[in-house]
Motif scaffolding. Structure first.
Motif, short mmCIF file in Angstrom:
data_model
loop_
_atom_site.label_atom_id
_atom_site.label_comp_id
_atom_site.label_asym_id
_atom_site.label_seq_id
_atom_site.Cartn_x
_atom_site.Cartn_y
_atom_site.Cartn_z
N ALA A 81 -19.52 9.90 -1.15
CA ALA A 81 -18.99 9.13 -2.27
C ALA A 81 -19.59 9.60 -3.60
O ALA A 81 -18.87 9.81 -4.58
N GLU A 82 -20.90 9.76 -3.64
CA GLU A 82 -21.57 10.09 -4.90
C GLU A 82 -21.25 11.51 -5.37
O GLU A 82 -21.09 11.74 -6.57
N GLU A 83 -21.14 12.45 -4.42
CA GLU A 83 -20.90 13.84 -4.79
C GLU A 83 -19.43 14.23 -4.73
O GLU A 83 -19.06 15.35 -5.08
N ARG A 84 -18.58 13.28 -4.27
CA ARG A 84 -17.14 13.52 -4.15
C ARG A 84 -16.84 14.76 -3.29
O ARG A 84 -15.97 15.57 -3.61
N GLN A 85 -17.58 14.89 -2.20
CA GLN A 85 -17.44 16.04 -1.32
C GLN A 85 -17.36 15.59 0.14
O GLN A 85 -18.02 14.62 0.53
N PRO A 86 -16.57 16.31 0.99
CA PRO A 86 -16.56 16.02 2.43
C PRO A 86 -17.92 16.33 3.06
O PRO A 86 -18.68 17.16 2.55
N ARG A 87 -18.20 15.66 4.17
CA ARG A 87 -19.44 15.90 4.90
C ARG A 87 -19.14 15.87 6.40
O ARG A 87 -18.20 15.22 6.86
N GLN A 88 -19.97 16.61 7.19
CA GLN A 88 -19.82 16.61 8.65
C GLN A 88 -21.21 16.57 9.28
O GLN A 88 -22.18 17.06 8.71
N ILE A 89 -21.27 15.99 10.48
CA ILE A 89 -22.48 16.06 11.31
C ILE A 89 -22.09 16.66 12.65
O ILE A 89 -21.25 16.12 13.37
N SER A 90 -22.67 17.82 12.97
CA SER A 90 -22.42 18.49 14.24
C SER A 90 -23.72 18.57 15.03
O SER A 90 -24.79 18.81 14.47
N GLU A 91 -23.61 18.38 16.36
CA GLU A 91 -24.79 18.44 17.22
C GLU A 91 -25.00 19.87 17.72
O GLU A 91 -24.22 20.78 17.44
N THR A 92 -26.07 20.06 18.48
CA THR A 92 -26.42 21.41 18.96
C THR A 92 -25.36 21.98 19.90
O THR A 92 -25.28 23.20 20.07
N ASP A 93 -24.55 21.11 20.52
CA ASP A 93 -23.50 21.60 21.40
C ASP A 93 -22.25 22.03 20.63
O ASP A 93 -21.25 22.44 21.22
N GLY A 94 -22.31 21.95 19.30
CA GLY A 94 -21.18 22.38 18.48
C GLY A 94 -20.14 21.33 18.23
O GLY A 94 -19.22 21.53 17.44
N ALA A 95 -20.26 20.18 18.90
CA ALA A 95 -19.27 19.11 18.72
C ALA A 95 -19.58 18.33 17.43
O ALA A 95 -20.73 18.03 17.14
N THR A 96 -18.54 18.03 16.68
CA THR A 96 -18.70 17.26 15.44
C THR A 96 -18.56 15.78 15.75
O THR A 96 -17.53 15.32 16.21
N ARG A 97 -19.64 15.04 15.50
CA ARG A 97 -19.67 13.61 15.79
C ARG A 97 -19.14 12.77 14.64
O ARG A 97 -18.66 11.65 14.85
N MET A 98 -19.26 13.26 13.42
CA MET A 98 -18.85 12.48 12.26
C MET A 98 -18.36 13.39 11.14
O MET A 98 -18.93 14.44 10.90
N ALA A 99 -17.24 12.98 10.52
CA ALA A 99 -16.70 13.73 9.38
C ALA A 99 -16.26 12.72 8.33
O ALA A 99 -15.74 11.65 8.65
N THR A 100 -16.50 13.05 7.06
CA THR A 100 -16.13 12.16 5.97
C THR A 100 -15.39 12.94 4.88
O THR A 100 -15.51 14.15 4.78
N ALA A 101 -14.66 12.19 4.07
CA ALA A 101 -14.06 12.74 2.85
C ALA A 101 -13.90 11.62 1.85
O ALA A 101 -13.52 10.50 2.22
N PRO A 102 -14.20 11.88 0.57
CA PRO A 102 -14.02 10.84 -0.45
C PRO A 102 -12.54 10.57 -0.70
O PRO A 102 -11.71 11.49 -0.62
N ILE A 103 -12.22 9.32 -1.00
CA ILE A 103 -10.85 8.93 -1.33
C ILE A 103 -10.82 8.72 -2.84
O ILE A 103 -11.36 7.74 -3.35
N VAL A 104 -10.22 9.67 -3.55
CA VAL A 104 -10.26 9.64 -5.01
C VAL A 104 -8.85 9.70 -5.58
O VAL A 104 -7.91 10.16 -4.93
N ASN A 105 -8.75 9.23 -6.81
CA ASN A 105 -7.50 9.32 -7.57
C ASN A 105 -7.88 9.71 -8.99
O ASN A 105 -8.26 8.86 -9.79
N GLY A 106 -7.79 11.01 -9.30
CA GLY A 106 -8.28 11.47 -10.58
C GLY A 106 -9.78 11.30 -10.65
O GLY A 106 -10.52 11.80 -9.80
N SER A 107 -10.25 10.56 -11.64
CA SER A 107 -11.68 10.30 -11.76
C SER A 107 -12.11 9.02 -11.05
O SER A 107 -13.30 8.73 -10.96
N ALA A 108 -11.13 8.27 -10.54
CA ALA A 108 -11.45 6.99 -9.89
C ALA A 108 -11.78 7.20 -8.42
O ALA A 108 -11.12 7.99 -7.72
N LEU A 109 -12.79 6.49 -7.93
CA LEU A 109 -13.20 6.55 -6.53
C LEU A 109 -12.73 5.29 -5.83
O LEU A 109 -13.17 4.18 -6.16
#
Length: 209
Positions: A80-108
């Motif tokens: 949210a603060e950096e307006r950037q997607p994020r992911q968490i992947s474990e050592t087995d290569g599987a991604t447990r969590m993915a995020t993306a900010p929901i924005v409209n222009g400059s509004a979050l």
């Protein structure tokens, strides 16, 4: 149509319930497409500078049930603060969590999260492409909700004011017109009491009509 605050709150609550049902359905589709345990729309609350779950894919639950706040909460905040997607992947290569900010222009609007205890169906590269696209869909939907609510509020206000004017036209005596003016003013402003004061300019004195 009444402009009393209580009546407006009933309309707006009904609209918000309908909007949440649509969001829940979209989040369930996103969950199923990505193989997530849960998809959540985290609503950004500007006054408190915080994120709160606004809608989620898990049926029949009063709150999200598959989100590990201790493990994933900080990344949602970062997204949210950096307006950037994020992911968490474990050592087995599987991604447990993915995020993306929901924005409209400059509004979050908030953040979209997808989580899975065994790993999301899409690989990391696919998630980098698709999660922001899902977030864009949510942004468009939330913008439409806001526009519709504003339009509906304007139409209710216009209808109530028109009805009030028509009601005033139906009164011929000064006494009944004065009473109708007070009732209309109370309705339009949501005040508990309204009074009409007849002012005498020469005496600089008013009398409650």
């Amino acid at each position: 149509v009444s402009l009393q605050r209580e009546a407006q709150e009933v309309f707006e609550t009904r609209e918000a319930t309908h909007d949440l049902a649509i969001l829940d359905r979209l989040l369930r589709d996103i969950r199923d497409l990505t193989g997530a345990d849960e998809a959540i729309y985290w609503r950004w609350v500007e006054s408190r500078q915080t994120l709160l779950p606004g809608a989620w894919s898990t049926e029949g639950e009063g709150r999200p049930v598959f989100f590990d706040m201790r493990a994933w909460g900080s990344l949602v905040r970062e997204s949210a603060e950096e307006r950037q997607p994020r992911q968490i992947s474990e050592t087995d290569g599987a991604t447990r969590m993915a995020t993306a900010p929901i924005v409209n222009g400059s509004a979050l609007f908030g953040v979209l999260t997808l989580t899975s205890t065994i790993g999301l169906r899409l690989d990391s590269d696919a998630l980098k492409s698709w999660v922001p696209r899902f977030a864009t869909q949510l942004s468009s939907l939330l913008e439409l909700f806001d526009l519709r609510r504003e339009y509906a509020r304007h139409m209710r206000q216009s209808g109530a004011l028109l009805a009030a004017v028509q009601r005033l036209h139906g009164h011929r005596s000064p006494e009944s017109l004065a009473q109708a003016l007070c009732e209309t003013a109370r309705e339009v402003t949501s005040a508990s009491v309204a009074g009409l004061v007849r002012w005498n300019e020469d005496q600089h004195h008013g009398v409650v009509q």
